[in-house]
Design an enzyme around this catalytic site. Structure first.
Site, PDB file in Angstrom:
ATOM      1  N   GLY A   8      40.664  44.433  33.093  1.00 18.81           N
ATOM      2  CA  GLY A   8      41.072  45.451  34.071  1.00 18.81           C
ATOM      3  C   GLY A   8      41.721  44.738  35.257  1.00 18.81           C
ATOM      4  O   GLY A   8      41.698  45.204  36.388  1.00 18.81           O
ATOM      5  N   GLY A  11      44.362  46.132  37.917  1.00 17.55           N
ATOM      6  CA  GLY A  11      43.996  47.262  38.768  1.00 17.55           C
ATOM      7  C   GLY A  11      43.841  46.878  40.229  1.00 17.55           C
ATOM      8  O   GLY A  11      44.134  45.747  40.632  1.00 17.55           O
ATOM      9  N   GLN A  12      43.319  47.839  41.002  1.00 10.87           N
ATOM     10  CA  GLN A  12      43.211  47.644  42.455  1.00 10.87           C
ATOM     11  C   GLN A  12      42.322  46.439  42.795  1.00 10.87           C
ATOM     12  O   GLN A  12      42.693  45.595  43.610  1.00 10.87           O
ATOM     13  CB  GLN A  12      42.652  48.916  43.112  1.00 10.87           C
ATOM     14  CG  GLN A  12      42.761  48.881  44.631  1.00 10.87           C
ATOM     15  CD  GLN A  12      41.863  49.899  45.327  1.00 10.87           C
ATOM     16  OE1 GLN A  12      41.217  50.731  44.697  1.00 10.87           O
ATOM     17  NE2 GLN A  12      41.815  49.822  46.647  1.00 10.87           N
ATOM     18  N   ASP A  34      44.328  42.983  30.537  1.00 11.96           N
ATOM     19  CA  ASP A  34      44.483  44.403  30.873  1.00 11.96           C
ATOM     20  C   ASP A  34      45.311  45.057  29.782  1.00 11.96           C
ATOM     21  O   ASP A  34      46.030  44.380  29.037  1.00 11.96           O
ATOM     22  CB  ASP A  34      45.202  44.543  32.244  1.00 11.96           C
ATOM     23  CG  ASP A  34      44.932  45.891  32.904  1.00 11.96           C
ATOM     24  OD1 ASP A  34      45.407  46.927  32.378  1.00 11.96           O
ATOM     25  OD2 ASP A  34      44.254  45.930  33.935  1.00 11.96           O
ATOM     26  N   ARG A  36      47.613  47.152  30.714  1.00  9.28           N
ATOM     27  CA  ARG A  36      48.913  47.159  31.386  1.00  9.28           C
ATOM     28  C   ARG A  36      49.443  45.748  31.492  1.00  9.28           C
ATOM     29  O   ARG A  36      48.713  44.848  31.892  1.00  9.28           O
ATOM     30  CB  ARG A  36      48.743  47.676  32.814  1.00  9.28           C
ATOM     31  CG  ARG A  36      48.859  49.150  32.949  1.00  9.28           C
ATOM     32  CD  ARG A  36      48.263  49.700  34.216  1.00  9.28           C
ATOM     33  NE  ARG A  36      48.499  48.961  35.431  1.00  9.28           N
ATOM     34  CZ  ARG A  36      47.861  49.247  36.578  1.00  9.28           C
ATOM     35  NH1 ARG A  36      46.983  50.222  36.629  1.00  9.28           N
ATOM     36  NH2 ARG A  36      48.113  48.574  37.666  1.00  9.28           N
ATOM     37  N   ASP A  48      43.020  45.682  24.808  1.00  9.20           N
ATOM     38  CA  ASP A  48      42.344  46.971  24.912  1.00  9.20           C
ATOM     39  C   ASP A  48      40.846  46.674  24.804  1.00  9.20           C
ATOM     40  O   ASP A  48      40.363  46.285  23.736  1.00  9.20           O
ATOM     41  CB  ASP A  48      42.808  47.904  23.787  1.00  9.20           C
ATOM     42  CG  ASP A  48      42.100  49.250  23.839  1.00  9.20           C
ATOM     43  OD1 ASP A  48      41.138  49.397  24.642  1.00  9.20           O
ATOM     44  OD2 ASP A  48      42.495  50.155  23.082  1.00  9.20           O
ATOM     45  N   TYR A 138      32.295  60.534  35.883  1.00  2.03           N
ATOM     46  CA  TYR A 138      32.368  59.142  36.358  1.00  2.03           C
ATOM     47  C   TYR A 138      30.999  58.692  36.879  1.00  2.03           C
ATOM     48  O   TYR A 138      30.490  57.633  36.504  1.00  2.03           O
ATOM     49  CB  TYR A 138      33.432  59.079  37.458  1.00  2.03           C
ATOM     50  CG  TYR A 138      33.572  57.768  38.172  1.00  2.03           C
ATOM     51  CD1 TYR A 138      34.019  56.621  37.517  1.00  2.03           C
ATOM     52  CD2 TYR A 138      33.295  57.676  39.549  1.00  2.03           C
ATOM     53  CE1 TYR A 138      34.186  55.419  38.202  1.00  2.03           C
ATOM     54  CE2 TYR A 138      33.465  56.482  40.237  1.00  2.03           C
ATOM     55  CZ  TYR A 138      33.903  55.357  39.566  1.00  2.03           C
ATOM     56  OH  TYR A 138      34.070  54.173  40.249  1.00  2.03           O
ATOM     57  N   LYS A 142      28.481  55.849  35.435  1.00  2.44           N
ATOM     58  CA  LYS A 142      28.017  54.709  36.231  1.00  2.44           C
ATOM     59  C   LYS A 142      26.495  54.659  36.251  1.00  2.44           C
ATOM     60  O   LYS A 142      25.897  53.584  36.173  1.00  2.44           O
ATOM     61  CB  LYS A 142      28.565  54.788  37.660  1.00  2.44           C
ATOM     62  CG  LYS A 142      30.065  54.536  37.775  1.00  2.44           C
ATOM     63  CD  LYS A 142      30.433  53.114  37.385  1.00  2.44           C
ATOM     64  CE  LYS A 142      31.908  52.809  37.589  1.00  2.44           C
ATOM     65  NZ  LYS A 142      32.306  51.515  37.008  1.00  2.44           N
TER      66      LYS A 142
HETATM   67  P1  NAD Z   1      41.883  50.636  38.577  1.00  5.68           P
HETATM   68  O1  NAD Z   1      42.029  51.951  37.932  1.00  5.68           O
HETATM   69  O2  NAD Z   1      42.770  50.270  39.696  1.00  5.68           O
HETATM   70  O3  NAD Z   1      41.978  49.474  37.480  1.00  5.68           O
HETATM   71  C1  NAD Z   1      41.417  49.585  36.208  1.00  5.68           C
HETATM   72  C2  NAD Z   1      42.260  48.756  35.264  1.00  5.68           C
HETATM   73  O4  NAD Z   1      41.703  48.878  33.953  1.00  5.68           O
HETATM   74  C3  NAD Z   1      43.715  49.223  35.170  1.00  5.68           C
HETATM   75  O5  NAD Z   1      44.592  48.144  35.446  1.00  5.68           O
HETATM   76  C4  NAD Z   1      43.862  49.693  33.734  1.00  5.68           C
HETATM   77  O6  NAD Z   1      45.141  49.419  33.174  1.00  5.68           O
HETATM   78  C5  NAD Z   1      42.778  48.891  33.051  1.00  5.68           C
HETATM   79  N1  NAD Z   1      42.354  49.501  31.781  1.00  5.68           N
HETATM   80  C6  NAD Z   1      42.153  50.806  31.514  1.00  5.68           C
HETATM   81  N2  NAD Z   1      41.758  50.979  30.238  1.00  5.68           N
HETATM   82  C7  NAD Z   1      41.703  49.746  29.695  1.00  5.68           C
HETATM   83  C8  NAD Z   1      41.355  49.264  28.406  1.00  5.68           C
HETATM   84  N3  NAD Z   1      40.987  50.070  27.419  1.00  5.68           N
HETATM   85  N4  NAD Z   1      41.415  47.921  28.192  1.00  5.68           N
HETATM   86  C9  NAD Z   1      41.812  47.068  29.164  1.00  5.68           C
HETATM   87  N5  NAD Z   1      42.153  47.477  30.408  1.00  5.68           N
HETATM   88  C10 NAD Z   1      42.097  48.803  30.672  1.00  5.68           C
HETATM   89  O7  NAD Z   1      40.340  50.516  39.032  1.00  5.68           O
HETATM   90  P2  NAD Z   1      39.730  49.685  40.227  1.00  5.68           P
HETATM   91  O8  NAD Z   1      39.809  50.526  41.451  1.00  5.68           O
HETATM   92  O9  NAD Z   1      40.293  48.323  40.244  1.00  5.68           O
HETATM   93  O10 NAD Z   1      38.201  49.670  39.798  1.00  5.68           O
HETATM   94  C11 NAD Z   1      37.667  48.644  39.019  1.00  5.68           C
HETATM   95  C12 NAD Z   1      36.189  48.929  38.787  1.00  5.68           C
HETATM   96  O11 NAD Z   1      35.527  49.064  40.042  1.00  5.68           O
HETATM   97  C13 NAD Z   1      35.912  50.230  38.028  1.00  5.68           C
HETATM   98  O12 NAD Z   1      34.763  50.056  37.235  1.00  5.68           O
HETATM   99  C14 NAD Z   1      35.592  51.209  39.127  1.00  5.68           C
HETATM  100  O13 NAD Z   1      34.744  52.226  38.677  1.00  5.68           O
HETATM  101  C15 NAD Z   1      34.866  50.319  40.110  1.00  5.68           C
HETATM  102  N6  NAD Z   1      34.906  50.856  41.468  1.00  5.68           N
HETATM  103  C16 NAD Z   1      36.070  50.924  42.150  1.00  5.68           C
HETATM  104  C17 NAD Z   1      36.082  51.442  43.437  1.00  5.68           C
HETATM  105  C18 NAD Z   1      37.346  51.528  44.240  1.00  5.68           C
HETATM  106  O14 NAD Z   1      37.335  52.108  45.335  1.00  5.68           O
HETATM  107  N7  NAD Z   1      38.462  50.954  43.764  1.00  5.68           N
HETATM  108  C19 NAD Z   1      34.884  51.908  44.018  1.00  5.68           C
HETATM  109  C20 NAD Z   1      33.726  51.874  43.271  1.00  5.68           C
HETATM  110  C21 NAD Z   1      33.730  51.307  41.995  1.00  5.68           C
HETATM  111  C1  AKB Z   2      36.444  56.785  43.436  1.00  7.04           C
HETATM  112  O1  AKB Z   2      36.739  57.434  44.460  1.00  7.04           O
HETATM  113  O2  AKB Z   2      36.329  57.276  42.312  1.00  7.04           O
HETATM  114  C2  AKB Z   2      36.142  55.319  43.616  1.00  7.04           C
HETATM  115  C3  AKB Z   2      34.677  55.105  43.799  1.00  7.04           C
HETATM  116  C4  AKB Z   2      34.069  55.274  45.131  1.00  7.04           C
HETATM  117  O3  AKB Z   2      33.992  54.825  42.848  1.00  7.04           O
HETATM  118  N1  AKB Z   2      36.907  54.830  44.706  1.00  7.04           N
END
Ligand code: NAD
Ligand code: AKB
Length: 306
Positions: A8, A11-12, A34, A36, A48, A138, A142
């Site tokens: 992943g 991602g962000q 990833d 992507r 994947d 979601y 979690k």
């Molecule tokens: P994101 O959506 O920005 O990134 C997720 C990445 O996973 C993407 O690049 C996507 O292409 C990749 N992906 C999706 N399906 C896939 C697959 N089958 N195989 C491989 N890659 C795949 O998410 P994020 O914000 O970077 O979050 C990462 C983790 O942190 C997640 O578990 C999310 O629940 C958790 N999280 C994020 C936040 C937040 O504010 N960003 C807050 C709480 C928890």
């Molecule tokens: C969302 O809003 O879904 C995420 C999180 C807090 O898990 N940023």
């Protein structure tokens, strides 16, 4: 020497975690993967994570010792495709926990979220151990994921570590379909000189954190002595908290012409079910966590960099 795999990675969080890990441990020791194929530098694999054998082959071929598992469908997107979100979020976690159960890898990081809490959870300074009644798919995934982590730790000795991230604020990539995304989108509007329409109401308080703090927490918990990690579900983690109105007021000090309107949509219901602030005493006590960035600093950094 550790060999880390971040799944992943485009991602962000992944984008920033990969670059911080690479600067600490060397580029060759941190593999990004990833679905992507974005502009992540090599070593990068298109993967994947639901494909168990492809994942296993990659881990074995590269001699991976630890995985940061960041793949998920987030809260807002998850409500549009609940079964897809459940399947992706659960299947990928179990695939990775199994690799650790077989001792093919030594350690797993998997992020949870404030989304594990729900409408009956105390809202202010939400404690580590409290009512958890999530009402999004979601949040349910979690919450179940946290229990799976604890199960694998207790029954198979799997060293899995987890944090309940709040909403994360960053400028390098756009957020991935969450309820806290407004707190990033607002800065892009301010920078472009466009009025911002907030999809959350003015007084919706949510816990938030600057990405640098979140990345540091992730690396700190993974580098901590295993005996100091007393909680094997997931740790509460706190940074800042604010409402859309309070964030706007702070941004307006930098962009005096900036305007906001409020038009809550379906994400309001999700936000209303989440805490307004978090008590992270256990993370502080067990592995020395402390956040650095307050709201003022975050607004300045976001405005300077977007
Ligand atoms: P994101 O959506 O920005 O990134 C997720 C990445 O996973 C993407 O690049 C996507 O292409 C990749 N992906 C999706 N399906 C896939 C697959 N089958 N195989 C491989 N890659 C795949 O998410 P994020 O914000 O970077 O979050 C990462 C983790 O942190 C997640 O578990 C999310 O629940 C958790 N999280 C994020 C936040 C937040 O504010 N960003 C807050 C709480 C928890
Ligand atoms: C969302 O809003 O879904 C995420 C999180 C807090 O898990 N940023």
């Amino acid at each position: 020497m550790e060999k880390s795999l971040v799944i992943g990675a485009a991602g962000q969080i992944g984008t920033e975690l990969v670059s911080e890990l690479r600067s600490k441990r060397g580029i060759a020791n941190v593999i990004a993967a990833d679905l992507r194929v974005d502009n992540l530098a090599s070593p990068f694999y298109e993967l994947d994570a639901t494909n168990e054998s492809a994942l296993r082959d990659l881990v074995l071929n590269e001699g991976v010792t630890e995985i940061y598992h960041l793949v998920a469908i987030l809260s807002a997107t998850g409500e549009k495709a609940p079964k897809r979100a459940w399947e992706l979020n659960m299947k990928t976690l179990l695939n990775i926990l199994d690799l650790a159960k077989e001792r093919i890898i030594q350690r797993v990081f998997w992020p949870s979220s404030i989304a594990v809490f729900g409408p009956s959870t105390p809202k202010i300074k939400t404690p580590q151990f409290t009512v958890m009644d999530p009402n999004t798919v979601y949040g349910i995934s979690k919450s179940a994921g946290e229990l799976w982590c604890q199960y694998y730790f207790e029954n198979y000795g799997v060293d899995v570590r987890s944090i309940r991230y709040p909403g994360l604020i960053s400028w390098k990539t756009m957020p991935g379909g969450g309820t806290t995304d407004y707190a990033i989108e607002i800065f892009h509007s301010a920078r472009k000189g466009i009025d911002f329409r907030s999809f959350l109401g003015p007084d919706t308080r949510l816990p938030m954190m600057y990405m640098d703090d979140a990345v540091r927490a992730t690396i700190e918990i993974m580098e901590a002595d295993p005996d100091s990690i007393k909680i094997r579900t997931s740790y509460n983690l706190s940074g800042v908290d604010f409402t859309p109105r309070e964030l706007f007021d702070e941004i307006k000090k930098i962009y005096p012409e900036f305007n906001i309107t409020f038009k809550p949509d379906s994400r309001q219901k999700i936000a209303d079910s989440w805490p307004g602030s978090i008590d992270d005493s256990e993370a502080k006590l067990d592995w020395g966590w402390n956040h650095k960035f307050d709201t003022k600093a975050i607004v300045k950094l976001m405005s300077d960099n977007i």
